[in-house]
Design a protein around this motif. Structure first.
Motif, PDB file in Angstrom:
ATOM      1  N   GLY A  54      35.974  34.541  30.684  1.00  0.00           N
ATOM      2  CA  GLY A  54      37.024  33.644  31.177  1.00  0.00           C
ATOM      3  C   GLY A  54      37.791  34.229  32.338  1.00  0.00           C
ATOM      4  N   LEU A  55      38.159  35.497  32.243  1.00  0.00           N
ATOM      5  CA  LEU A  55      38.923  36.132  33.325  1.00  0.00           C
ATOM      6  C   LEU A  55      38.064  36.371  34.561  1.00  0.00           C
ATOM      7  CD1 LEU A  55      41.143  38.607  31.292  1.00  0.00           C
ATOM      8  CD2 LEU A  55      41.897  36.601  32.564  1.00  0.00           C
ATOM      9  N   GLN A  56      36.785  36.646  34.349  1.00  0.00           N
ATOM     10  CA  GLN A  56      35.895  36.870  35.489  1.00  0.00           C
ATOM     11  C   GLN A  56      35.653  35.555  36.221  1.00  0.00           C
ATOM     12  OE1 GLN A  56      32.616  36.216  36.712  1.00  0.00           O
ATOM     13  NE2 GLN A  56      33.071  37.690  38.314  1.00  0.00           N
ATOM     14  N   GLU A  57      35.372  34.501  35.475  1.00  0.00           N
ATOM     15  CA  GLU A  57      35.086  33.206  36.097  1.00  0.00           C
ATOM     16  C   GLU A  57      36.319  32.604  36.771  1.00  0.00           C
ATOM     17  OE1 GLU A  57      33.444  30.780  32.969  1.00  0.00           O
ATOM     18  OE2 GLU A  57      31.538  31.888  32.975  1.00  0.00           O
ATOM     19  N   HIS A  58      37.468  32.716  36.141  1.00  0.00           N
ATOM     20  CA  HIS A  58      38.672  32.063  36.661  1.00  0.00           C
ATOM     21  C   HIS A  58      39.376  32.866  37.748  1.00  0.00           C
ATOM     22  CE1 HIS A  58      42.714  30.245  36.671  1.00  0.00           C
ATOM     23  NE2 HIS A  58      42.066  29.145  36.328  1.00  0.00           N
ATOM     24  N   ASP A  59      39.445  34.198  37.566  1.00  0.00           N
ATOM     25  CA  ASP A  59      40.241  35.031  38.469  1.00  0.00           C
ATOM     26  C   ASP A  59      39.482  36.182  39.123  1.00  0.00           C
ATOM     27  OD1 ASP A  59      42.971  33.863  38.122  1.00  0.00           O
ATOM     28  OD2 ASP A  59      42.574  34.368  36.039  1.00  0.00           O
ATOM     29  N   GLY A  60      38.223  36.334  38.794  1.00  0.00           N
ATOM     30  CA  GLY A  60      37.436  37.397  39.407  1.00  0.00           C
ATOM     31  C   GLY A  60      37.690  38.789  38.852  1.00  0.00           C
ATOM     32  N   PHE A  61      38.330  38.879  37.689  1.00  0.00           N
ATOM     33  CA  PHE A  61      38.540  40.194  37.076  1.00  0.00           C
ATOM     34  C   PHE A  61      37.206  40.761  36.608  1.00  0.00           C
ATOM     35  CE2 PHE A  61      42.858  38.473  36.218  1.00  0.00           C
ATOM     36  CZ  PHE A  61      43.616  39.517  36.725  1.00  0.00           C
ATOM     37  N   GLU A  62      36.979  42.034  36.900  1.00  0.00           N
ATOM     38  CA  GLU A  62      35.774  42.736  36.452  1.00  0.00           C
ATOM     39  C   GLU A  62      36.192  43.759  35.409  1.00  0.00           C
ATOM     40  OE1 GLU A  62      32.607  42.209  37.236  1.00  0.00           O
ATOM     41  OE2 GLU A  62      33.063  40.618  38.685  1.00  0.00           O
ATOM     42  N   ILE A  63      35.739  43.559  34.180  1.00  0.00           N
ATOM     43  CA  ILE A  63      36.115  44.477  33.106  1.00  0.00           C
ATOM     44  C   ILE A  63      35.414  45.820  33.309  1.00  0.00           C
ATOM     45  CG2 ILE A  63      34.306  43.842  31.455  1.00  0.00           C
ATOM     46  CD1 ILE A  63      36.616  43.898  29.296  1.00  0.00           C
ATOM     47  N   HIS A  64      36.064  46.884  32.900  1.00  0.00           N
ATOM     48  CA  HIS A  64      35.469  48.220  32.963  1.00  0.00           C
ATOM     49  C   HIS A  64      35.332  48.745  31.541  1.00  0.00           C
ATOM     50  CE1 HIS A  64      39.598  49.617  32.440  1.00  0.00           C
ATOM     51  NE2 HIS A  64      39.936  48.924  33.508  1.00  0.00           N
ATOM     52  N   PRO A  65      34.522  49.784  31.341  1.00  0.00           N
ATOM     53  CA  PRO A  65      34.258  50.273  29.981  1.00  0.00           C
ATOM     54  C   PRO A  65      35.506  50.660  29.179  1.00  0.00           C
ATOM     55  CG  PRO A  65      32.664  51.193  31.500  1.00  0.00           C
ATOM     56  CD  PRO A  65      33.684  50.472  32.338  1.00  0.00           C
ATOM     57  N   MET A  66      36.519  51.235  29.809  1.00  0.00           N
ATOM     58  CA  MET A  66      37.718  51.635  29.063  1.00  0.00           C
ATOM     59  C   MET A  66      38.440  50.413  28.504  1.00  0.00           C
ATOM     60  SD  MET A  66      37.768  54.915  29.015  1.00  0.00           S
ATOM     61  CE  MET A  66      39.411  55.504  28.683  1.00  0.00           C
ATOM     62  N   ALA A  67      38.587  49.372  29.312  1.00  0.00           N
ATOM     63  CA  ALA A  67      39.245  48.153  28.848  1.00  0.00           C
ATOM     64  C   ALA A  67      38.389  47.459  27.790  1.00  0.00           C
ATOM     65  CB  ALA A  67      39.516  47.212  30.013  1.00  0.00           C
ATOM     66  N   GLN A  68      37.094  47.480  27.986  1.00  0.00           N
ATOM     67  CA  GLN A  68      36.188  46.856  27.033  1.00  0.00           C
ATOM     68  C   GLN A  68      36.309  47.518  25.654  1.00  0.00           C
ATOM     69  OE1 GLN A  68      32.033  46.871  28.274  1.00  0.00           O
ATOM     70  NE2 GLN A  68      32.024  44.659  27.943  1.00  0.00           N
TER      71      GLN A  68
END
Length: 148
Positions: A36-50
């Motif tokens: 949802g965040l990637q599609e809507h706002d372009g946020f790219e999750i990183h391993p630490m946040a994941q």
């Protein structure tokens, strides 16, 4: 305890986290938030946040204190979807800390976003970033441990 050494956070923070559903080995999917965040706002999750969101995502620590003349609410909401549509705020916070922040949720009665760098450092803020800890554990201890 972690690796037989010292506890991850204070006993108080541990008790509050357990009360709202955290337990050692907890794992939830962060895929919906990530998508949802990637599609809507372009946020790219990183391993630490994941990893952090897999363990703590969806938890909500809230306390209401009622006094004679006031009512105070203390809250930590670990829901990254609360940042949906607010990419600009995260761009400002990221520029303030000099690293890209990935949304974790909100605190301060939903007046401050929580964000994590790819190194695991956690900050809170809306227009100015406030350092919370070198790791998610330190930030949780600071945030949750202060809630009575």
């Amino acid at each position: 305890m972690r690796n037989g050494s010292r506890p991850r956070w204070s006993a108080k923070a541990n008790a509050l986290l357990e009360e709202v559903g955290w337990r050692p080995g907890r794992s939830v999917s962060a895929a919906e938030w990530e998508r949802g965040l990637q599609e809507h706002d372009g946020f790219e999750i990183h391993p630490m946040a994941q990893r952090f969101l897999a363990e703590f995502g969806g938890l909500n620590v809230t306390r209401l204190y009622v006094g004679t003349f006031t009512e105070v609410r203390a809250e930590v909401v670990l829901d990254p979807a609360l940042a949906k549509g607010n990419r600009e705020s995260f761009d400002v916070l990221s520029a303030d800390v000099g690293a890209e922040l990935y949304p974790l949720g909100m605190t301060a009665n939903r007046r401050a976003y929580l964000g994590m760098t790819s190194a695991g450092t956690v900050y809170a803020g809306m227009t100015d970033a406030c350092f919370l800890g070198e790791s998610g554990d330190q930030a949780l201890d600071r945030l949750v441990g202060q809630i009575m």
